[in-house]
Motif scaffolding. Structure first.
Motif, PDB file in Angstrom:
ATOM      1  N   SER A  38      14.431   0.707   6.185  1.00 38.51           N
ATOM      2  CA  SER A  38      13.654  -0.206   5.268  1.00 38.51           C
ATOM      3  C   SER A  38      12.598  -0.565   5.111  1.00 38.51           C
ATOM      4  CB  SER A  38      14.776  -1.082   5.613  1.00 38.51           C
ATOM      5  OG  SER A  38      15.779  -0.656   5.085  1.00 38.51           O
ATOM      6  N   LEU A  39      11.755  -0.907   3.999  1.00 37.82           N
ATOM      7  CA  LEU A  39      10.861  -1.855   3.908  1.00 37.82           C
ATOM      8  C   LEU A  39      10.561  -3.215   3.694  1.00 37.82           C
ATOM      9  CD1 LEU A  39       8.828   0.812   2.394  1.00 37.82           C
ATOM     10  CD2 LEU A  39       9.037   0.912   4.935  1.00 37.82           C
ATOM     11  N   ALA A  40      10.026  -4.186   4.187  1.00 38.41           N
ATOM     12  CA  ALA A  40      10.228  -5.844   4.126  1.00 38.41           C
ATOM     13  C   ALA A  40       9.296  -5.963   3.207  1.00 38.41           C
ATOM     14  CB  ALA A  40      10.403  -6.268   5.315  1.00 38.41           C
ATOM     15  N   ASP A  41       7.958  -5.828   3.326  1.00 36.19           N
ATOM     16  CA  ASP A  41       6.385  -6.733   2.577  1.00 36.19           C
ATOM     17  C   ASP A  41       6.349  -5.828   1.947  1.00 36.19           C
ATOM     18  OD1 ASP A  41       5.700  -8.646   1.482  1.00 36.19           O
ATOM     19  OD2 ASP A  41       4.571  -9.506   3.287  1.00 36.19           O
ATOM     20  N   ILE A  42       5.192  -6.141   1.660  1.00 36.24           N
ATOM     21  CA  ILE A  42       3.968  -4.738   0.263  1.00 36.24           C
ATOM     22  C   ILE A  42       2.801  -6.080   0.300  1.00 36.24           C
ATOM     23  CG2 ILE A  42       5.053  -5.449  -1.639  1.00 36.24           C
ATOM     24  CD1 ILE A  42       3.897  -2.674  -1.841  1.00 36.24           C
ATOM     25  N   GLU A  43       1.339  -5.583   0.686  1.00 37.46           N
ATOM     26  CA  GLU A  43       0.525  -6.259   0.632  1.00 37.46           C
ATOM     27  C   GLU A  43      -0.377  -5.775  -0.724  1.00 37.46           C
ATOM     28  OE1 GLU A  43      -2.761  -9.591   0.451  1.00 37.46           O
ATOM     29  OE2 GLU A  43      -0.597  -9.535   1.012  1.00 37.46           O
ATOM     30  N   ILE A  44      -1.095  -5.493  -1.945  1.00 31.97           N
ATOM     31  CA  ILE A  44      -1.555  -5.082  -2.773  1.00 31.97           C
ATOM     32  C   ILE A  44      -2.534  -5.345  -2.905  1.00 31.97           C
ATOM     33  CG2 ILE A  44      -1.814  -3.601  -4.658  1.00 31.97           C
ATOM     34  CD1 ILE A  44       0.506  -2.339  -2.760  1.00 31.97           C
ATOM     35  N   GLU A  45      -4.163  -5.045  -2.183  1.00 31.36           N
ATOM     36  CA  GLU A  45      -4.931  -4.868  -2.173  1.00 31.36           C
ATOM     37  C   GLU A  45      -5.864  -4.957  -3.971  1.00 31.36           C
ATOM     38  OE1 GLU A  45      -6.376  -7.557  -0.322  1.00 31.36           O
ATOM     39  OE2 GLU A  45      -5.179  -7.964   0.888  1.00 31.36           O
ATOM     40  N   PRO A  47      -5.780  -1.804  -7.210  1.00 32.37           N
ATOM     41  CA  PRO A  47      -4.869  -0.779  -7.555  1.00 32.37           C
ATOM     42  C   PRO A  47      -4.310   0.996  -6.940  1.00 32.37           C
ATOM     43  CG  PRO A  47      -6.206  -1.516  -9.799  1.00 32.37           C
ATOM     44  CD  PRO A  47      -6.461  -2.239  -8.147  1.00 32.37           C
ATOM     45  N   THR A  48      -5.419   0.143  -5.742  1.00 27.81           N
ATOM     46  CA  THR A  48      -6.089   1.820  -4.743  1.00 27.81           C
ATOM     47  C   THR A  48      -5.600   1.912  -3.784  1.00 27.81           C
ATOM     48  OG1 THR A  48      -7.999   2.032  -5.022  1.00 27.81           O
ATOM     49  CG2 THR A  48      -7.317   3.003  -6.401  1.00 27.81           C
ATOM     50  N   SER A  49      -5.557   0.213  -3.084  1.00 28.96           N
ATOM     51  CA  SER A  49      -5.021   0.223  -1.947  1.00 28.96           C
ATOM     52  C   SER A  49      -4.277  -0.653  -1.824  1.00 28.96           C
ATOM     53  CB  SER A  49      -6.488  -0.191  -1.230  1.00 28.96           C
ATOM     54  OG  SER A  49      -6.775  -1.070   0.393  1.00 28.96           O
ATOM     55  N   GLY A  50      -3.125  -0.702  -0.518  1.00 32.71           N
ATOM     56  CA  GLY A  50      -2.515  -1.533  -0.005  1.00 32.71           C
ATOM     57  C   GLY A  50      -1.490  -0.970   0.653  1.00 32.71           C
ATOM     58  N   TRP A  51      -0.921  -2.193   1.732  1.00 33.30           N
ATOM     59  CA  TRP A  51      -0.267  -2.016   2.877  1.00 33.30           C
ATOM     60  C   TRP A  51       1.461  -2.204   2.928  1.00 33.30           C
ATOM     61  CZ3 TRP A  51      -5.060  -2.965   2.338  1.00 33.30           C
ATOM     62  CH2 TRP A  51      -5.766  -2.677   3.033  1.00 33.30           C
ATOM     63  N   THR A  52       2.575  -1.772   3.973  1.00 36.75           N
ATOM     64  CA  THR A  52       3.907  -2.346   3.245  1.00 36.75           C
ATOM     65  C   THR A  52       4.298  -2.000   5.229  1.00 36.75           C
ATOM     66  OG1 THR A  52       5.994  -2.476   2.524  1.00 36.75           O
ATOM     67  CG2 THR A  52       4.449  -0.271   2.794  1.00 36.75           C
ATOM     68  N   VAL A  53       5.513  -3.132   4.927  1.00 34.00           N
ATOM     69  CA  VAL A  53       5.910  -2.910   6.550  1.00 34.00           C
ATOM     70  C   VAL A  53       7.034  -2.756   6.391  1.00 34.00           C
ATOM     71  CG1 VAL A  53       3.048  -4.062   7.509  1.00 34.00           C
ATOM     72  CG2 VAL A  53       5.491  -5.589   6.848  1.00 34.00           C
ATOM     73  N   GLY A  54       7.368  -2.500   8.001  1.00 36.31           N
ATOM     74  CA  GLY A  54       9.230  -2.232   7.486  1.00 36.31           C
ATOM     75  C   GLY A  54      10.022  -2.499   8.569  1.00 36.31           C
ATOM     76  N   LEU A  60       2.598   1.439   6.171  1.00 38.62           N
ATOM     77  CA  LEU A  60       2.432   1.724   5.591  1.00 38.62           C
ATOM     78  C   LEU A  60       0.581   2.066   4.884  1.00 38.62           C
ATOM     79  CD1 LEU A  60       5.547   3.656   4.534  1.00 38.62           C
ATOM     80  CD2 LEU A  60       4.705   3.795   6.083  1.00 38.62           C
ATOM     81  N   HIS A  61      -0.037   2.970   5.122  1.00 36.01           N
ATOM     82  CA  HIS A  61      -1.265   2.414   3.876  1.00 36.01           C
ATOM     83  C   HIS A  61      -1.240   3.538   3.319  1.00 36.01           C
ATOM     84  CE1 HIS A  61      -6.137   2.802   3.422  1.00 36.01           C
ATOM     85  NE2 HIS A  61      -5.442   1.047   3.008  1.00 36.01           N
ATOM     86  N   THR A  62      -2.132   3.312   2.254  1.00 35.30           N
ATOM     87  CA  THR A  62      -2.240   3.904   1.224  1.00 35.30           C
ATOM     88  C   THR A  62      -4.204   3.902   0.343  1.00 35.30           C
ATOM     89  OG1 THR A  62      -1.840   4.883  -1.352  1.00 35.30           O
ATOM     90  CG2 THR A  62      -1.537   2.023  -0.968  1.00 35.30           C
ATOM     91  N   SER A  63      -4.659   4.531   0.155  1.00 35.84           N
ATOM     92  CA  SER A  63      -5.901   4.530   0.071  1.00 35.84           C
ATOM     93  C   SER A  63      -5.999   4.618  -1.111  1.00 35.84           C
ATOM     94  CB  SER A  63      -6.991   4.986   0.929  1.00 35.84           C
ATOM     95  OG  SER A  63      -6.881   5.932   1.175  1.00 35.84           O
ATOM     96  N   ASP A  64      -5.427   5.226  -2.075  1.00 38.20           N
ATOM     97  CA  ASP A  64      -5.240   6.114  -3.383  1.00 38.20           C
ATOM     98  C   ASP A  64      -4.313   5.418  -4.618  1.00 38.20           C
ATOM     99  OD1 ASP A  64      -3.510   7.269  -2.440  1.00 38.20           O
ATOM    100  OD2 ASP A  64      -4.256   9.297  -2.819  1.00 38.20           O
ATOM    101  N   GLY A  65      -4.011   4.438  -3.791  1.00 35.71           N
ATOM    102  CA  GLY A  65      -2.763   3.972  -4.816  1.00 35.71           C
ATOM    103  C   GLY A  65      -1.322   5.375  -5.167  1.00 35.71           C
ATOM    104  N   ILE A  66      -1.580   6.248  -4.569  1.00 41.89           N
ATOM    105  CA  ILE A  66      -0.105   7.138  -4.026  1.00 41.89           C
ATOM    106  C   ILE A  66       0.261   8.381  -3.097  1.00 41.89           C
ATOM    107  CG2 ILE A  66       0.068  10.103  -5.318  1.00 41.89           C
ATOM    108  CD1 ILE A  66      -2.191   9.009  -7.109  1.00 41.89           C
ATOM    109  N   GLN A  67      -0.252   8.323  -2.411  1.00 41.80           N
ATOM    110  CA  GLN A  67      -0.296   8.822  -0.971  1.00 41.80           C
ATOM    111  C   GLN A  67      -0.396   7.454  -0.008  1.00 41.80           C
ATOM    112  OE1 GLN A  67      -1.489  13.174   0.116  1.00 41.80           O
ATOM    113  NE2 GLN A  67      -0.641  13.052  -0.957  1.00 41.80           N
TER     114      GLN A  67
END
Length: 189
Positions: A38-45, A47-54, A60-67
């Motif tokens: 389960s994921l608990a929080d998300i931080e989006i910098e 439209p293509t970059s963000g992190w989520t934790v759980g 988890l990290h995305t550098s393209d907003g997709i993968q």
């Protein structure tokens, strides 16, 4: 849920649920992630970059907003919140006072001493030198950049504190159980 702009947003949830919209929430598409925790929080910098934790140390990290790719947190404790100051620098908090810091976009997450053993439920930074973490038993701790450490502030509460938001280094709100709302105009002094 968090949006990077009016159109691009993400929702997280149980068992690795992560959904994205690119049309202001008119449609949501499930994204594939490398976890079933389960994921608990998300931080989006952006439209293509963000992190989520759980749960279980998931970052988890995305550098393209997709993968989304897993980053090694170095812990198996549940992680409840993340606050990225910019694309390179950020903090994570979690179970048992767990605190992690990155200075390289999450390539490495280094353990930090929070000085606490209770659940830390949220972390919030307004800039690189000004941040707070909140948790159970009324815990509020503030970052001290001169010593790269945290010190406790008196919240006046013994209730679990769940979330915080600051608009400046002085003005902020903390909320918690049983309708607890704490307000500061002086950075928690």
């Amino acid at each position: 849920v968090q949006f990077a702009d009016r159109a691009h947003g993400w929702i997280i949830g149980v068992r690795g649920t992560l959904m994205k919209t690119a049309d202001s929430g008119q449609t949501w598409n499930l994204q594939t992630v490398p976890t079933s925790f389960s994921l608990a929080d998300i931080e989006i910098e952006t439209p293509t970059s963000g992190w989520t934790v759980g749960n279980h140390g998931t970052v988890l990290h995305t550098s393209d907003g997709i993968q989304w790719e897993e980053q090694a947190s170095g812990t198996i404790r549940d992680l409840w919140a993340i606050s990225m100051i910019d694309e390179q620098n950020g903090w994570i908090v979690g179970t048992g006072g767990e605190m992690l810091k990155t200075a390289n976009g999450g390539t490495t997450w280094m353990p930090q001493s929070s000085g606490e053993s209770v659940e830390l439920n949220d972390v919030f930074f307004v800039d690189a030198n000004t941040g707070w973490a909140v948790g159970d038993n009324g815990v509020i701790i503030r970052y001290q950049p001169a010593t790269d450490s945290w010190w406790r502030q008196n919240s006046g509460s013994v209730r679990a504190l769940f979330n915080s938001a600051f608009t400046t280094s002085g003005y902020g709100v903390v909320v918690g159980e049983l309708g607890t709302i704490l307000l500061t105009y002086n950075g928690g002094i």
